[in-house]
Write a protein that holds these residues in place. Structure first.
Motif, PDB file in Angstrom:
ATOM      1  N   PHE A  69       0.707  -1.067   0.017  1.00 52.97           N
ATOM      2  CA  PHE A  69      -0.113  -0.009  -0.149  1.00 52.97           C
ATOM      3  C   PHE A  69       0.746   1.234  -0.013  1.00 52.97           C
ATOM      4  N   ASN A  70       1.957   1.312   0.610  1.00 58.26           N
ATOM      5  CA  ASN A  70       2.644   2.509   0.830  1.00 58.26           C
ATOM      6  C   ASN A  70       3.511   2.631  -0.305  1.00 58.26           C
ATOM      7  N   GLN A  71       3.322   1.741  -1.634  1.00 59.94           N
ATOM      8  CA  GLN A  71       4.158   2.116  -2.554  1.00 59.94           C
ATOM      9  C   GLN A  71       3.116   2.467  -3.709  1.00 59.94           C
ATOM     10  N   LEU A  72       1.938   2.819  -3.484  1.00 60.07           N
ATOM     11  CA  LEU A  72       0.839   3.418  -4.411  1.00 60.07           C
ATOM     12  C   LEU A  72       1.614   4.674  -4.851  1.00 60.07           C
ATOM     13  N   GLY A  73       1.657   4.853  -6.155  1.00 61.05           N
ATOM     14  CA  GLY A  73       2.080   6.069  -6.652  1.00 61.05           C
ATOM     15  C   GLY A  73       3.560   5.595  -7.425  1.00 61.05           C
ATOM     16  N   THR A  74       3.660   4.457  -7.156  1.00 57.02           N
ATOM     17  CA  THR A  74       5.039   4.387  -7.955  1.00 57.02           C
ATOM     18  C   THR A  74       4.900   2.901  -8.721  1.00 57.02           C
ATOM     19  N   PRO A  75       5.591   2.510  -9.796  1.00 56.50           N
ATOM     20  CA  PRO A  75       5.586   1.303 -10.527  1.00 56.50           C
ATOM     21  C   PRO A  75       5.595   0.152  -9.376  1.00 56.50           C
ATOM     22  N   ALA A  76       4.573  -0.807  -8.980  1.00 59.86           N
ATOM     23  CA  ALA A  76       4.885  -1.719  -8.152  1.00 59.86           C
ATOM     24  C   ALA A  76       4.122  -3.068  -8.419  1.00 59.86           C
ATOM     25  N   SER A  77       3.388  -3.061  -9.321  1.00 54.85           N
ATOM     26  CA  SER A  77       2.438  -4.351  -9.753  1.00 54.85           C
ATOM     27  C   SER A  77       3.171  -5.210 -10.530  1.00 54.85           C
ATOM     28  N   LEU A  78       2.481  -6.403 -10.731  1.00 51.05           N
ATOM     29  CA  LEU A  78       3.039  -7.334 -11.709  1.00 51.05           C
ATOM     30  C   LEU A  78       2.212  -6.969 -13.055  1.00 51.05           C
ATOM     31  N   GLY A  79       1.675  -6.011 -13.218  1.00 56.21           N
ATOM     32  CA  GLY A  79       1.079  -5.608 -14.429  1.00 56.21           C
ATOM     33  C   GLY A  79      -0.360  -5.288 -14.217  1.00 56.21           C
ATOM     34  N   CYS A  80      -1.044  -5.598 -12.976  1.00 56.80           N
ATOM     35  CA  CYS A  80      -2.320  -4.927 -12.888  1.00 56.80           C
ATOM     36  C   CYS A  80      -2.103  -3.216 -12.270  1.00 56.80           C
ATOM     37  N   ILE A  81      -3.494  -2.587 -12.410  1.00 57.61           N
ATOM     38  CA  ILE A  81      -3.398  -1.304 -11.944  1.00 57.61           C
ATOM     39  C   ILE A  81      -4.065  -1.449 -10.618  1.00 57.61           C
ATOM     40  N   ARG A  82      -3.225  -1.070  -9.431  1.00 59.31           N
ATOM     41  CA  ARG A  82      -3.479  -0.995  -8.241  1.00 59.31           C
ATOM     42  C   ARG A  82      -4.113   0.251  -7.916  1.00 59.31           C
ATOM     43  N   LEU A  83      -5.071   0.536  -6.918  1.00 55.21           N
ATOM     44  CA  LEU A  83      -5.857   1.641  -6.358  1.00 55.21           C
ATOM     45  C   LEU A  83      -5.985   1.340  -4.905  1.00 55.21           C
ATOM     46  N   ALA A  84      -6.303   2.540  -4.202  1.00 49.23           N
ATOM     47  CA  ALA A  84      -7.136   2.545  -2.915  1.00 49.23           C
ATOM     48  C   ALA A  84      -8.409   1.780  -3.029  1.00 49.23           C
ATOM     49  N   VAL A  85      -9.073   1.292  -2.174  1.00 53.21           N
ATOM     50  CA  VAL A  85     -10.068   0.911  -2.023  1.00 53.21           C
ATOM     51  C   VAL A  85     -11.274   1.735  -2.397  1.00 53.21           C
ATOM     52  N   VAL A  86     -11.143   3.205  -1.832  1.00 56.42           N
ATOM     53  CA  VAL A  86     -12.191   3.987  -2.359  1.00 56.42           C
ATOM     54  C   VAL A  86     -12.114   4.299  -3.870  1.00 56.42           C
ATOM     55  N   ASP A  87     -11.106   4.298  -4.434  1.00 56.50           N
ATOM     56  CA  ASP A  87     -11.204   4.607  -5.877  1.00 56.50           C
ATOM     57  C   ASP A  87     -11.236   3.234  -6.751  1.00 56.50           C
ATOM     58  N   VAL A  88     -10.964   2.259  -6.517  1.00 58.43           N
ATOM     59  CA  VAL A  88     -11.341   1.024  -7.107  1.00 58.43           C
ATOM     60  C   VAL A  88     -12.657   0.789  -6.959  1.00 58.43           C
ATOM     61  N   ARG A  89     -13.300   1.001  -5.814  1.00 58.23           N
ATOM     62  CA  ARG A  89     -14.574   0.633  -5.710  1.00 58.23           C
ATOM     63  C   ARG A  89     -15.353   1.584  -6.555  1.00 58.23           C
ATOM     64  N   TRP A  90     -14.817   2.841  -6.810  1.00 62.67           N
ATOM     65  CA  TRP A  90     -15.670   3.704  -7.630  1.00 62.67           C
ATOM     66  C   TRP A  90     -15.709   3.398  -9.025  1.00 62.67           C
ATOM     67  N   ILE A  91     -14.674   2.612  -9.583  1.00 64.30           N
ATOM     68  CA  ILE A  91     -14.698   2.114 -10.836  1.00 64.30           C
ATOM     69  C   ILE A  91     -15.739   0.965 -10.844  1.00 64.30           C
ATOM     70  N   TYR A  92     -15.393   0.062 -10.180  1.00 64.98           N
ATOM     71  CA  TYR A  92     -16.262  -1.174  -9.871  1.00 64.98           C
ATOM     72  C   TYR A  92     -17.922  -0.542  -9.973  1.00 64.98           C
ATOM     73  N   GLU A  93     -18.236   0.376  -9.363  1.00 69.51           N
ATOM     74  CA  GLU A  93     -19.546   0.599  -9.119  1.00 69.51           C
ATOM     75  C   GLU A  93     -20.167   1.723 -10.143  1.00 69.51           C
ATOM     76  N   ASN A  94     -19.268   2.544 -10.865  1.00 67.45           N
ATOM     77  CA  ASN A  94     -19.977   3.635 -11.630  1.00 67.45           C
ATOM     78  C   ASN A  94     -19.298   3.127 -13.242  1.00 67.45           C
ATOM     79  N   CYS A  95     -18.335   2.197 -13.464  1.00 66.24           N
ATOM     80  CA  CYS A  95     -18.021   2.299 -14.749  1.00 66.24           C
ATOM     81  C   CYS A  95     -18.600   0.620 -15.260  1.00 66.24           C
ATOM     82  N   PRO A  96     -19.732   0.697 -16.166  1.00 65.01           N
ATOM     83  CA  PRO A  96     -20.295  -0.648 -16.376  1.00 65.01           C
ATOM     84  C   PRO A  96     -19.359  -1.376 -17.337  1.00 65.01           C
TER      85      PRO A  96
END
Length: 293
Positions: A169-196
């Protein structure tokens, strides 16, 4: 004789008056100069600057290799375009401007991608409450981008909300994943609920310019705090021990996005349909083997 004496007295008095020094005239007090009152300056409207920067981006992107045929035309049924700047670790969401174009910067979110994050344009095919990731580990509110690559929360060691990989979590804002796009829960939930499903997504590189709204700040979890470190600070679950002031996250929101967000927080939906904290919420897309983290 008395008259002569009186005359001498008068003459003496006159002589004394003539010899007295003249009193200087009083110097008039200086009038202080008036301090000019500055004219009030209008507060710059950030949305005007964002719109101008967005117009430049819409000209810049189709000029980049691989994006020559990309169009910002609104796709019916999909109110948002999600643009991921892989190099700057920033996601900008564009909204329909009412004239058939995704031209309005709606919100910006800090993220983490990785070297294997694919560049190009995509459409989301499926989403999950929880998703098994490489490791193995788990992600909340996952939305697939393409192949094994998804939007998802920072990974959890197990499928429990108090088991967050806080160092990741403390690496958000830097390249840190294996290829996925990681976000904080509040932000990824927004995509999940608002982007069909079917929402257009663009992933590109521009290390010098995170996006028209800029790049949001990040939150920090103290690894020594055993009470808080297992939770994403922005998770709306009532069991989250973090203070409610963290529920907004750090996203930069337009006036429209801020109004929508406040309305959502004040609705019953805000605490409904939260991801479960056990395997009841687990789902698997058997058509696509393997998912990166």
């Amino acid at each position: 004789m008395k008259r002569l004496l009186l005359l001498f007295v008068c003459l003496g008095l006159l002589a004394g008056c003539a010899g007295a020094p003249a009193q200087p005239a009083p110097t008039p007090a200086a009038t202080p100069a008036s301090t000019p009152v500055p004219e009030p300056t209008a507060t710059p409207d950030p949305e005007a600057a964002w719109a101008e920067a967005a117009a430049a981006f819409r000209q810049w992107l189709p000029a980049q290799p691989g994006f020559e045929n990309f169009s910002f035309a609104v796709q019916e049924g999909f109110p948002y375009l999600i643009c991921v700047n892989r190099a700057a670790s920033c996601v900008t969401v564009y909204a329909d401007d009412g004239a058939g174009q995704y031209s309005l910067p709606y919100m910006a979110m800090v993220c983490s991608g990785g070297e294997d994050t694919p560049l190009g344009s995509f459409s989301t095919p499926v989403s999950y409450d929880w998703r098994l990731l490489s490791g193995p580990c788990y992600g909340q509110y996952a939305t697939r981008i393409d192949g094994p690559y998804l939007f998802h929360s920072v990974p959890y060691y197990t499928q429990h909300k108090d088991d967050l990989e806080y160092d990741q979590f403390n690496q958000l804002g830097t390249p840190a994943s294996l290829g996925c796009i990681r976000l904080a829960v509040v932000d990824v939930r927004w995509i999940y609920e608002n982007c069909p499903i079917g929402t257009p997504v663009v992933i590109y590189d521009d290390a010098e310019n995170p996006g028209p709204m800029g790049k949001p700040e990040t939150l920090y979890i103290d690894p020594a705090d055993e009470t808080l470190r297992g939770w994403d600070p922005t998770d709306p679950d009532p069991a989250n021990p973090w203070d409610d002031s963290y529920l907004d996250g750090t996203a930069i929101r337009s006036r429209a996005a801020a109004a929508d967000w406040e309305a959502f927080k004040n609705s019953e939906a805000f605490t409904q349909n939260l991801t479960p904290t056990d395997l009841q919420g687990w789902s698997h897309d058997s058509a696509i083997e393997g998912t990166r983290g």
